[in-house]
Design a protein around this motif. Structure first.
Motif, PDB file in Angstrom:
ATOM      1  N   LEU A  88      31.312  32.890  45.713  1.00 42.12           N
ATOM      2  CA  LEU A  88      31.447  33.667  44.482  1.00 42.12           C
ATOM      3  C   LEU A  88      32.757  33.352  43.776  1.00 42.12           C
ATOM      4  O   LEU A  88      32.815  33.277  42.541  1.00 42.12           O
ATOM      5  CB  LEU A  88      31.367  35.166  44.790  1.00 42.12           C
ATOM      6  N   GLY A  89      33.810  33.178  44.558  1.00 44.36           N
ATOM      7  CA  GLY A  89      35.096  32.807  43.968  1.00 44.36           C
ATOM      8  C   GLY A  89      35.022  31.470  43.255  1.00 44.36           C
ATOM      9  O   GLY A  89      35.552  31.299  42.150  1.00 44.36           O
ATOM     10  N   ARG A  90      34.353  30.515  43.873  1.00 39.05           N
ATOM     11  CA  ARG A  90      34.187  29.201  43.251  1.00 39.05           C
ATOM     12  C   ARG A  90      33.338  29.298  41.980  1.00 39.05           C
ATOM     13  O   ARG A  90      33.615  28.637  40.979  1.00 39.05           O
ATOM     14  CB  ARG A  90      33.540  28.236  44.240  1.00 39.05           C
ATOM     15  N   MET A  91      32.298  30.109  42.014  1.00 38.98           N
ATOM     16  CA  MET A  91      31.401  30.223  40.862  1.00 38.98           C
ATOM     17  C   MET A  91      32.052  30.958  39.692  1.00 38.98           C
ATOM     18  O   MET A  91      31.790  30.639  38.533  1.00 38.98           O
ATOM     19  CB  MET A  91      30.116  30.941  41.275  1.00 38.98           C
ATOM     20  N   SER A  92      32.878  31.958  39.988  1.00 41.35           N
ATOM     21  CA  SER A  92      33.484  32.770  38.937  1.00 41.35           C
ATOM     22  C   SER A  92      34.800  32.206  38.437  1.00 41.35           C
ATOM     23  O   SER A  92      35.391  32.749  37.507  1.00 41.35           O
ATOM     24  CB  SER A  92      33.691  34.201  39.439  1.00 41.35           C
ATOM     25  N   GLY A  93      35.269  31.127  39.073  1.00 39.73           N
ATOM     26  CA  GLY A  93      36.501  30.497  38.628  1.00 39.73           C
ATOM     27  C   GLY A  93      37.756  31.213  39.086  1.00 39.73           C
ATOM     28  O   GLY A  93      38.860  30.870  38.654  1.00 39.73           O
ATOM     29  N   GLU A  94      37.614  32.195  39.956  1.00 39.96           N
ATOM     30  CA  GLU A  94      38.778  32.908  40.469  1.00 39.96           C
ATOM     31  C   GLU A  94      39.265  32.247  41.754  1.00 39.96           C
ATOM     32  O   GLU A  94      38.645  31.340  42.288  1.00 39.96           O
ATOM     33  CB  GLU A  94      38.427  34.375  40.742  1.00 39.96           C
ATOM     34  N   SER A  95      40.388  32.711  42.229  1.00 43.12           N
ATOM     35  CA  SER A  95      40.931  32.185  43.474  1.00 43.12           C
ATOM     36  C   SER A  95      39.964  32.466  44.616  1.00 43.12           C
ATOM     37  O   SER A  95      39.528  33.599  44.808  1.00 43.12           O
ATOM     38  CB  SER A  95      42.291  32.829  43.780  1.00 43.12           C
ATOM     39  N   ALA A  96      39.638  31.408  45.347  1.00 41.68           N
ATOM     40  CA  ALA A  96      38.687  31.557  46.450  1.00 41.68           C
ATOM     41  C   ALA A  96      39.292  30.999  47.718  1.00 41.68           C
ATOM     42  O   ALA A  96      38.714  30.132  48.372  1.00 41.68           O
ATOM     43  CB  ALA A  96      37.376  30.854  46.113  1.00 41.68           C
ATOM     44  N   GLY A  97      40.479  31.485  48.045  1.00 41.18           N
ATOM     45  CA  GLY A  97      41.144  31.000  49.235  1.00 41.18           C
ATOM     46  C   GLY A  97      40.395  31.374  50.498  1.00 41.18           C
ATOM     47  O   GLY A  97      39.750  32.424  50.560  1.00 41.18           O
ATOM     48  N   ILE A  98      40.498  30.505  51.486  1.00 42.65           N
ATOM     49  CA  ILE A  98      39.806  30.755  52.747  1.00 42.65           C
ATOM     50  C   ILE A  98      40.349  32.005  53.425  1.00 42.65           C
ATOM     51  O   ILE A  98      39.591  32.794  53.995  1.00 42.65           O
ATOM     52  CB  ILE A  98      39.923  29.528  53.663  1.00 42.65           C
ATOM     53  N   GLN A  99      41.658  32.215  53.353  1.00 47.04           N
ATOM     54  CA  GLN A  99      42.248  33.399  53.992  1.00 47.04           C
ATOM     55  C   GLN A  99      41.689  34.688  53.395  1.00 47.04           C
ATOM     56  O   GLN A  99      41.339  35.618  54.130  1.00 47.04           O
ATOM     57  CB  GLN A  99      43.765  33.372  53.840  1.00 47.04           C
ATOM     58  N   ALA A 100      41.582  34.735  52.064  1.00 44.09           N
ATOM     59  CA  ALA A 100      41.034  35.928  51.414  1.00 44.09           C
ATOM     60  C   ALA A 100      39.578  36.146  51.810  1.00 44.09           C
ATOM     61  O   ALA A 100      39.138  37.283  52.013  1.00 44.09           O
ATOM     62  CB  ALA A 100      41.149  35.795  49.896  1.00 44.09           C
ATOM     63  N   SER A 101      38.831  35.047  51.938  1.00 40.74           N
ATOM     64  CA  SER A 101      37.427  35.154  52.334  1.00 40.74           C
ATOM     65  C   SER A 101      37.298  35.654  53.765  1.00 40.74           C
ATOM     66  O   SER A 101      36.418  36.466  54.078  1.00 40.74           O
ATOM     67  CB  SER A 101      36.742  33.790  52.190  1.00 40.74           C
ATOM     68  N   LEU A 102      38.176  35.193  54.641  1.00 41.36           N
ATOM     69  CA  LEU A 102      38.154  35.653  56.031  1.00 41.36           C
ATOM     70  C   LEU A 102      38.457  37.144  56.110  1.00 41.36           C
ATOM     71  O   LEU A 102      37.786  37.888  56.833  1.00 41.36           O
ATOM     72  CB  LEU A 102      39.163  34.866  56.867  1.00 41.36           C
ATOM     73  N   LEU A 103      39.447  37.586  55.359  1.00 40.04           N
ATOM     74  CA  LEU A 103      39.803  39.004  55.376  1.00 40.04           C
ATOM     75  C   LEU A 103      38.675  39.866  54.810  1.00 40.04           C
ATOM     76  O   LEU A 103      38.401  40.956  55.314  1.00 40.04           O
ATOM     77  CB  LEU A 103      41.091  39.231  54.573  1.00 40.04           C
ATOM     78  N   TRP A 104      38.025  39.361  53.755  1.00 38.25           N
ATOM     79  CA  TRP A 104      36.895  40.102  53.176  1.00 38.25           C
ATOM     80  C   TRP A 104      35.774  40.265  54.206  1.00 38.25           C
ATOM     81  O   TRP A 104      35.210  41.345  54.367  1.00 38.25           O
ATOM     82  CB  TRP A 104      36.380  39.379  51.940  1.00 38.25           C
ATOM     83  N   GLY A 105      35.451  39.177  54.895  1.00 38.40           N
ATOM     84  CA  GLY A 105      34.393  39.230  55.898  1.00 38.40           C
ATOM     85  C   GLY A 105      34.718  40.165  57.046  1.00 38.40           C
ATOM     86  O   GLY A 105      33.839  40.874  57.548  1.00 38.40           O
ATOM     87  N   LEU A 106      35.978  40.183  57.448  1.00 41.09           N
ATOM     88  CA  LEU A 106      36.372  41.077  58.539  1.00 41.09           C
ATOM     89  C   LEU A 106      36.260  42.539  58.121  1.00 41.09           C
ATOM     90  O   LEU A 106      35.879  43.397  58.935  1.00 41.09           O
ATOM     91  CB  LEU A 106      37.809  40.759  58.982  1.00 41.09           C
ATOM     92  N   ARG A 107      36.572  42.834  56.843  1.00 37.95           N
ATOM     93  CA  ARG A 107      36.423  44.210  56.362  1.00 37.95           C
ATOM     94  C   ARG A 107      34.952  44.611  56.312  1.00 37.95           C
ATOM     95  O   ARG A 107      34.603  45.771  56.532  1.00 37.95           O
ATOM     96  CB  ARG A 107      37.055  44.361  54.974  1.00 37.95           C
ATOM     97  N   LYS A 108      34.083  43.656  56.015  1.00 44.79           N
ATOM     98  CA  LYS A 108      32.655  43.937  55.911  1.00 44.79           C
ATOM     99  C   LYS A 108      31.948  43.884  57.271  1.00 44.79           C
ATOM    100  O   LYS A 108      30.787  44.304  57.378  1.00 44.79           O
ATOM    101  CB  LYS A 108      32.003  42.913  54.965  1.00 44.79           C
ATOM    102  N   TRP A 109      32.601  43.377  58.272  1.00 47.29           N
ATOM    103  CA  TRP A 109      31.985  43.136  59.578  1.00 47.29           C
ATOM    104  C   TRP A 109      31.262  44.354  60.145  1.00 47.29           C
ATOM    105  O   TRP A 109      30.085  44.270  60.519  1.00 47.29           O
ATOM    106  CB  TRP A 109      33.047  42.609  60.530  1.00 47.29           C
ATOM    107  N   PRO A 110      31.925  45.526  60.258  1.00 46.87           N
ATOM    108  CA  PRO A 110      31.225  46.691  60.839  1.00 46.87           C
ATOM    109  C   PRO A 110      29.961  47.070  60.068  1.00 46.87           C
ATOM    110  O   PRO A 110      28.936  47.405  60.669  1.00 46.87           O
ATOM    111  CB  PRO A 110      32.276  47.802  60.772  1.00 46.87           C
TER     112      PRO A 110
END
Length: 247
Positions: A88-110
């Motif tokens: 989504l970050g790549r598609m929307s032209g926003e920053s799509a860093g791997i670290q941010a994606s990892l943190l997002w996934g960890l928050r969504k994990w439960p």
């Protein structure tokens, strides 16, 4: 990006064009997606195969056992929101860093664990009662991983959202699912061909194969993401039509 809900850009590709774009996104971002998947999958698959691997007469170890399903539910379901955040970050032209994606996934994990379990329970109940309801539930809940990954589930009911997204689109969703899994099957066949020269006698080989499988299966997540974006765009434009006609 918003900490509660990811941006949902307009998306108007349909049919084969959508599936082709999903494959292109996966291949173009194959290395970042592999890295994201490996962060979670490498330790999990190594431990799983070290303790539970059993040699067989087949040439390769094919995922699909109850142990694989349980492991994916509890430990690897976080990969999907990570990959969706990145794409989504790549598609929307926003920053799509791997670290941010990892943190997002960890928050969504439960929440991914909870709703993935509910997804399986609803489909299983439908199949136990009658086969057809189980299939209908599977289509109805097809976009659940994306809804949980993208939207703020503390404010919405993902099951209700999925029902609204699937309304009058069952046949379309079935075709997208078949197309997505067909594309995945091609890549999976290539993976099998690459591993065909290895005997299924080592937990190391089995772990490596499972890690590659966990990477390739993210193609399905990208297909579902694009379907979600297309349907949301379609619903948005339909809601604006009465206003345009009134003007």
């Amino acid at each position: 990006m918003n900490h509660l809900q990811l941006p949902v850009p307009d998306y108007r590709r349909k049919g084969f064009s959508l599936l082709k774009h999903a494959v292109a996104l996966f291949l173009k971002n194959a290395l970042p997606i592999l890295f994201i998947a490996a962060i979670m999958a490498v330790p999990v698959e190594i431990i799983k195969n070290y303790y539970f691997f059993e040699p067989s007469d087949s040439e390769i170890f094919l995922p699909g056992s109850r142990m694989d399903s349980l492991v994916y539910l509890l430990f690897l379901s976080a990969i999907t929101p990570m990959v969706i955040h990145f794409i989504l970050g790549r598609m929307s032209g926003e920053s799509a860093g791997i670290q941010a994606s990892l943190l997002w996934g960890l928050r969504k994990w439960p929440r991914m664990i909870v709703y993935s379990f509910l997804n399986g329970a609803v489909i299983a109940a439908g199949i136990v009662m009658f086969v057809v309801p189980g299939l209908l539930f599977a289509v109805w809940l097809m976009l659940l991983p994306v809804v949980v990954s993208v939207m703020d589930t503390s404010r919405i009911n993902p099951l209700t959202v999925c029902r609204e997204l699937a309304r009058r689109r069952y046949f379309k969703f079935v075709l997208y699912a078949l197309g997505g899994y067909a594309a995945f099957a091609v890549l999976f066949a290539i993976l099998i061909a690459l591993f065909s020269f290895l005997a299924n006698e080592s937990w190391i080989t089995a772990a490596l194969f499972d890690i590659c499988f966990d990477w390739l299966i993210q193609l399905i997540a990208i297909v579902l993401l694009l379907v979600f974006l297309q349907v949301k765009t379609e619903m948005k434009e339909q809601s604006l039509e009465p206003m345009d006609q009134a003007e």
